[in-house]
Design a protein around this motif. Structure first.
Motif, mmCIF file in Angstrom:
data_model
loop_
_atom_site.group_PDB
_atom_site.id
_atom_site.type_symbol
_atom_site.label_atom_id
_atom_site.label_comp_id
_atom_site.label_asym_id
_atom_site.label_seq_id
_atom_site.Cartn_x
_atom_site.Cartn_y
_atom_site.Cartn_z
ATOM 1 N N ALA A 153 1.091 -1.203 0.440
ATOM 2 C CA ALA A 153 0.031 -0.050 -0.140
ATOM 3 C C ALA A 153 0.768 1.208 0.147
ATOM 4 O O ALA A 153 0.816 2.042 -0.381
ATOM 5 N N ASN A 154 1.874 1.105 0.575
ATOM 6 C CA ASN A 154 2.971 2.139 0.962
ATOM 7 C C ASN A 154 3.040 2.401 -0.298
ATOM 8 O O ASN A 154 3.576 3.635 -0.373
ATOM 9 N N TYR A 155 4.294 1.596 -1.221
ATOM 10 C CA TYR A 155 4.452 1.493 -2.632
ATOM 11 C C TYR A 155 3.472 1.736 -3.219
ATOM 12 O O TYR A 155 4.091 2.794 -4.272
ATOM 13 N N GLN A 156 2.162 2.074 -3.206
ATOM 14 C CA GLN A 156 1.295 2.411 -4.092
ATOM 15 C C GLN A 156 1.022 4.172 -3.713
ATOM 16 O O GLN A 156 0.322 4.802 -3.811
ATOM 17 N N GLY A 157 1.086 4.903 -2.465
ATOM 18 C CA GLY A 157 1.348 5.772 -1.996
ATOM 19 C C GLY A 157 0.229 6.120 -0.834
ATOM 20 O O GLY A 157 -0.153 7.315 -0.936
ATOM 21 N N LEU A 158 -0.086 4.746 -0.424
ATOM 22 C CA LEU A 158 -1.215 4.687 -0.114
ATOM 23 C C LEU A 158 -0.723 4.696 1.506
ATOM 24 O O LEU A 158 -0.440 2.966 1.808
ATOM 25 N N SER A 159 -1.029 5.482 2.465
ATOM 26 C CA SER A 159 -0.927 5.388 3.498
ATOM 27 C C SER A 159 -1.405 4.150 4.930
ATOM 28 O O SER A 159 -2.496 3.308 3.934
ATOM 29 N N TYR A 160 -1.083 3.831 5.550
ATOM 30 C CA TYR A 160 -1.772 2.479 6.588
ATOM 31 C C TYR A 160 -2.915 3.477 6.916
ATOM 32 O O TYR A 160 -3.997 2.020 7.186
ATOM 33 N N LEU A 161 -3.485 4.138 7.401
ATOM 34 C CA LEU A 161 -4.756 5.246 7.658
ATOM 35 C C LEU A 161 -5.622 4.999 6.553
ATOM 36 O O LEU A 161 -6.751 4.643 7.490
ATOM 37 N N SER A 162 -5.072 4.948 5.826
ATOM 38 C CA SER A 162 -5.952 4.977 4.377
ATOM 39 C C SER A 162 -6.285 3.875 3.881
ATOM 40 O O SER A 162 -7.425 3.022 4.178
ATOM 41 N N LEU A 163 -4.972 2.917 4.461
ATOM 42 C CA LEU A 163 -5.665 1.291 4.058
ATOM 43 C C LEU A 163 -6.061 0.868 4.275
ATOM 44 O O LEU A 163 -7.546 0.836 4.577
ATOM 45 N N LEU A 164 -6.799 1.227 5.819
ATOM 46 C CA LEU A 164 -7.221 0.364 7.068
ATOM 47 C C LEU A 164 -9.238 0.952 7.064
ATOM 48 O O LEU A 164 -9.598 0.557 6.769
ATOM 49 N N LYS A 165 -8.675 2.321 6.734
ATOM 50 C CA LYS A 165 -9.812 3.160 6.079
ATOM 51 C C LYS A 165 -11.019 2.268 5.412
ATOM 52 O O LYS A 165 -12.336 2.218 4.895
ATOM 53 N N GLN A 166 -10.273 2.567 4.462
ATOM 54 C CA GLN A 166 -10.855 1.618 2.828
ATOM 55 C C GLN A 166 -11.317 0.076 2.871
ATOM 56 O O GLN A 166 -12.391 -0.582 2.792
ATOM 57 N N ILE A 167 -10.146 -0.679 3.910
ATOM 58 C CA ILE A 167 -10.547 -1.712 4.013
ATOM 59 C C ILE A 167 -11.831 -2.122 5.128
ATOM 60 O O ILE A 167 -13.258 -2.446 4.668
#
Length: 172
Positions: A153-167
């Protein structure tokens, strides 16, 4: 169908590579198999590859292909969750064509299996002939500091928090 030994026996539940056995013959298999949900897989040696797929506003997105190197017999719990016990190469050291193929097929597997939220799909590329084998899909991938999904996710510019929000959003 005749089983060709040696094989890997693994449970179809749990996770983190717990409960895996390398079996050399039918007698060992009979002693170990005690649940009809065990998976029996041919042993393929080669590059371990994984792709995290997420659902983002109903759109399926593959985050990247990571190659995993480790010194243990297989990518076990220790290799996964102990710092410096494995190396991650993102992007994986494979051809652009293979990379694109894994990104595309991973999204298709996610879609066909009607997954929601997040999944990590594991493959191995045979060092004998270069063929790519689908190993399994993990519908509850690790989300620790050492885990592959947050790294991709970080590789795609997606923060940890943003990843969790999307899930979480995909579950609503």
């Amino acid at each position: 169908n005749q089983v060709k030994f040696p094989v890997i026996l693994k449970p179809n539940w749990g996770g983190s590579s717990k409960g895996i056995f390398y079996l050399n013959n039918a007698n060992e298999l009979k002693k170990k198999i005690n649940n009809p949900q065990h998976l029996i897989e041919e042993i393929v040696y080669g590059k371990e590859l994984t792709v995290t797929v997420i659902e983002n506003n109903k759109k399926i997105q593959a985050l990247g292909v990571t190659e995993i190197e480790f010194s243990n017999k297989h990518y076990d719990y220790i290799a996964k969750y102990t710092k410096n016990k494995s190396l991650h190469f993102l992007p994986a050291r494979i051809s652009k064509l293979q990379y694109k193929f894994l990104m595309k097929i991973s999204k298709e597997i996610f879609r066909v299996c009607n997954c929601k939220g997040i999944a990590r799909i594991d493959y191995i590329m045979s060092k004998k002939n270069g063929k790519i084998f689908f190993l399994e899909m993990n519908t509850h991938p690790g989300l620790t500091k050492l885990s592959l999904a947050p790294e991709q996710a970080n590789y795609q510019g997606l923060s940890y928090l943003s990843l969790l929000k999307q899930i979480i959003n995909s579950a609503l």
